[in-house]
Design an enzyme around this catalytic site. Sequence first.
Site, PDB file in Angstrom:
ATOM      1  CG  ASP A   1      -1.864   1.190   1.226  1.00 58.01           C
ATOM      2  OD1 ASP A   1      -1.630   2.148   0.445  1.00 58.01           O
ATOM      3  OD2 ASP A   1      -2.843   1.179   1.988  1.00 58.01           O
TER       4      ASP A   1
ATOM      5  CB  SER B   1      -0.800  10.870 -16.741  1.00 57.63           C
ATOM      6  OG  SER B   1      -1.876  11.319 -17.559  1.00 57.63           O
TER       7      SER B   1
ATOM      8  CE1 TYR C   1      -3.683   9.941 -12.460  1.00 53.61           C
ATOM      9  CE2 TYR C   1      -3.897  11.264 -14.450  1.00 53.61           C
ATOM     10  CZ  TYR C   1      -3.571  10.076 -13.828  1.00 53.61           C
ATOM     11  OH  TYR C   1      -3.125   9.014 -14.589  1.00 53.61           O
TER      12      TYR C   1
ATOM     13  CE  LYS D   1      -0.106   9.141 -12.708  1.00 56.95           C
ATOM     14  NZ  LYS D   1       0.614   7.894 -12.335  1.00 56.95           N
TER      15      LYS D   1
HETATM   16  N1  LIG Z   1      -5.587   4.021 -18.038  1.00 59.41           N
HETATM   17  C1  LIG Z   1      -5.229   5.223 -18.466  1.00 59.41           C
HETATM   18  O1  LIG Z   1      -5.907   5.816 -19.343  1.00 59.41           O
HETATM   19  C2  LIG Z   1      -3.988   5.881 -17.935  1.00 59.41           C
HETATM   20  C3  LIG Z   1      -3.535   7.034 -18.587  1.00 59.41           C
HETATM   21  C4  LIG Z   1      -2.408   7.675 -18.110  1.00 59.41           C
HETATM   22  C5  LIG Z   1      -1.742   7.177 -17.008  1.00 59.41           C
HETATM   23  N2  LIG Z   1      -2.201   6.057 -16.388  1.00 59.41           N
HETATM   24  C6  LIG Z   1      -1.469   5.597 -15.209  1.00 59.41           C
HETATM   25  O2  LIG Z   1      -1.071   4.269 -15.394  1.00 59.41           O
HETATM   26  C7  LIG Z   1      -1.004   3.608 -14.133  1.00 59.41           C
HETATM   27  C8  LIG Z   1      -1.821   2.330 -14.195  1.00 59.41           C
HETATM   28  O3  LIG Z   1      -3.147   2.668 -14.559  1.00 59.41           O
HETATM   29  P1  LIG Z   1      -4.221   1.586 -14.999  1.00 59.41           P
HETATM   30  O4  LIG Z   1      -5.110   2.230 -15.986  1.00 59.41           O
HETATM   31  O5  LIG Z   1      -3.573   0.307 -15.311  1.00 59.41           O
HETATM   32  O6  LIG Z   1      -5.050   1.529 -13.622  1.00 59.41           O
HETATM   33  P2  LIG Z   1      -5.685   0.355 -12.764  1.00 59.41           P
HETATM   34  O7  LIG Z   1      -6.031  -0.818 -13.629  1.00 59.41           O
HETATM   35  O8  LIG Z   1      -6.751   0.986 -11.939  1.00 59.41           O
HETATM   36  O9  LIG Z   1      -4.457  -0.087 -11.833  1.00 59.41           O
HETATM   37  C9  LIG Z   1      -4.082   0.661 -10.743  1.00 59.41           C
HETATM   38  C10 LIG Z   1      -3.187  -0.215  -9.881  1.00 59.41           C
HETATM   39  O10 LIG Z   1      -2.774   0.570  -8.741  1.00 59.41           O
HETATM   40  C11 LIG Z   1      -2.881  -0.227  -7.590  1.00 59.41           C
HETATM   41  N3  LIG Z   1      -3.163   0.602  -6.420  1.00 59.41           N
HETATM   42  C12 LIG Z   1      -4.257   1.381  -6.188  1.00 59.41           C
HETATM   43  N4  LIG Z   1      -4.161   1.965  -4.984  1.00 59.41           N
HETATM   44  C13 LIG Z   1      -2.972   1.566  -4.450  1.00 59.41           C
HETATM   45  C14 LIG Z   1      -2.296   1.839  -3.231  1.00 59.41           C
HETATM   46  N5  LIG Z   1      -2.816   2.627  -2.282  1.00 59.41           N
HETATM   47  N6  LIG Z   1      -1.087   1.264  -3.028  1.00 59.41           N
HETATM   48  C15 LIG Z   1      -0.531   0.459  -3.960  1.00 59.41           C
HETATM   49  N7  LIG Z   1      -1.134   0.142  -5.122  1.00 59.41           N
HETATM   50  C16 LIG Z   1      -2.333   0.701  -5.370  1.00 59.41           C
HETATM   51  C17 LIG Z   1      -4.018  -1.189  -7.862  1.00 59.41           C
HETATM   52  O11 LIG Z   1      -3.772  -2.368  -7.125  1.00 59.41           O
HETATM   53  P3  LIG Z   1      -4.707  -2.944  -5.946  1.00 59.41           P
HETATM   54  O12 LIG Z   1      -6.061  -2.311  -6.079  1.00 59.41           O
HETATM   55  O13 LIG Z   1      -4.700  -4.414  -6.214  1.00 59.41           O
HETATM   56  O14 LIG Z   1      -3.970  -2.572  -4.706  1.00 59.41           O
HETATM   57  C18 LIG Z   1      -3.884  -1.443  -9.356  1.00 59.41           C
HETATM   58  O15 LIG Z   1      -3.080  -2.572  -9.600  1.00 59.41           O
HETATM   59  C19 LIG Z   1      -1.508   4.606 -13.088  1.00 59.41           C
HETATM   60  O16 LIG Z   1      -0.403   5.229 -12.471  1.00 59.41           O
HETATM   61  C20 LIG Z   1      -2.290   5.602 -13.941  1.00 59.41           C
HETATM   62  O17 LIG Z   1      -2.341   6.870 -13.336  1.00 59.41           O
HETATM   63  C21 LIG Z   1      -3.307   5.392 -16.817  1.00 59.41           C
END
Ligand SMILES: NC(=O)c1ccc[n+]([C@@H]2O[C@H](COP(=O)([O-])OP(=O)(O)OC[C@H]3O[C@@H](n4cnc5c(N)ncnc54)[C@H](OP(=O)(O)O)[C@@H]3O)[C@@H](O)[C@H]2O)c1
Length: 272
Positions: free
Chosen positions: A60, A135, A148, A152
Amino acid sequence: MSSPTPPTARRTALVTGASSGIGAAVAAALVERGYRVFGTSRSPEKVAEPITGVEYLALDLTDYASVEACAEAAGDVDVLVNNAGESQNGPIEELPMDAVERVFRLNVFGAVRLTQLLLPGMRARGHGRVVMVGSMLASFPLAFRSSYVASKAAIKGFSDATRREVSPFGVGVTTVEPGSINTGISERRTQYVAEGSPFEADYRTMVNTLNTNEAKGISAEKVTATVLRAIEARSPRPLYAVGSNAPLVFALRRLLPRSVMLRIVARKHGLR
Ligand SMILES: NC(=O)c1ccc[n+]([C@@H]2O[C@H](COP(=O)([O-])OP(=O)(O)OC[C@H]3O[C@@H](n4cnc5c(N)ncnc54)[C@H](OP(=O)(O)O)[C@@H]3O)[C@@H](O)[C@H]2O)c1
């Protein structure tokens, strides 16, 4: 001090937030490439689709004790992918400060602490890679996403400034900025908008576009290819971007005045 890792040694990677989305795809790809892979989740026992070959660790990022225990459990790590993150929305006036603090703890301070704990080993072994998953919104700021965007931008600042500290020791530090990626993150986004908010109409317009863009976004596997480039390049670049027409929009960003660029980002999200 340990001797430099021979190039043939099996590398170890730690991917935070490997329970879904980009982190899961990166962890799977690293297993395929022969890495020993630790993937993290707040609840490793509840990971919906565990990936064969990934060893799950509890983490966490909002809790430094958990960050320290995770680093300790992982041991020597050659590649750290700071991927876990919270996506947060809301007009700045209506963002509770504890939510702003949480997003910074998770997206910035937890990742920085984990990096601090793993860098000394990388340095001592003469090789390492740290990838911050940022991001594109940090490069293209958007209304109602201030906390956010700022988190980032902050992690990119840590990444850019740290590069020269550790590059003489064979350690590369890189930010990968994804655009809209279809991971279902829209359903997990935290949102703070007050009832009767004066921003309600604009906020809803922005969110609807954001969610549509995410649903039409590229796959997590495409982002993974970029993360792998950052990990495996002999001299990783400071910044890689992927999705949302990154090559074109970054080229425009270099040409246009900042005010024009910000206006275009707003318009692209329905804000006049
Ligand atoms: N999807 C997009 O469009 C997008 C665009 C730009 C950037 N990003 C970035 O890419 C990264 C991954 O995004 P994603 O779309 O794959 O999101 P996601 O599927 O929601 O994954 C987020 C991950 O973060 C973990 N997490 C959440 N709260 C946490 C905490 N307190 N401590 C440790 N781990 C935690 C979750 O694991 P658990 O819930 O199992 O703990 C999950 O594995 C993020 O940093 C996001 O900001 C995503």
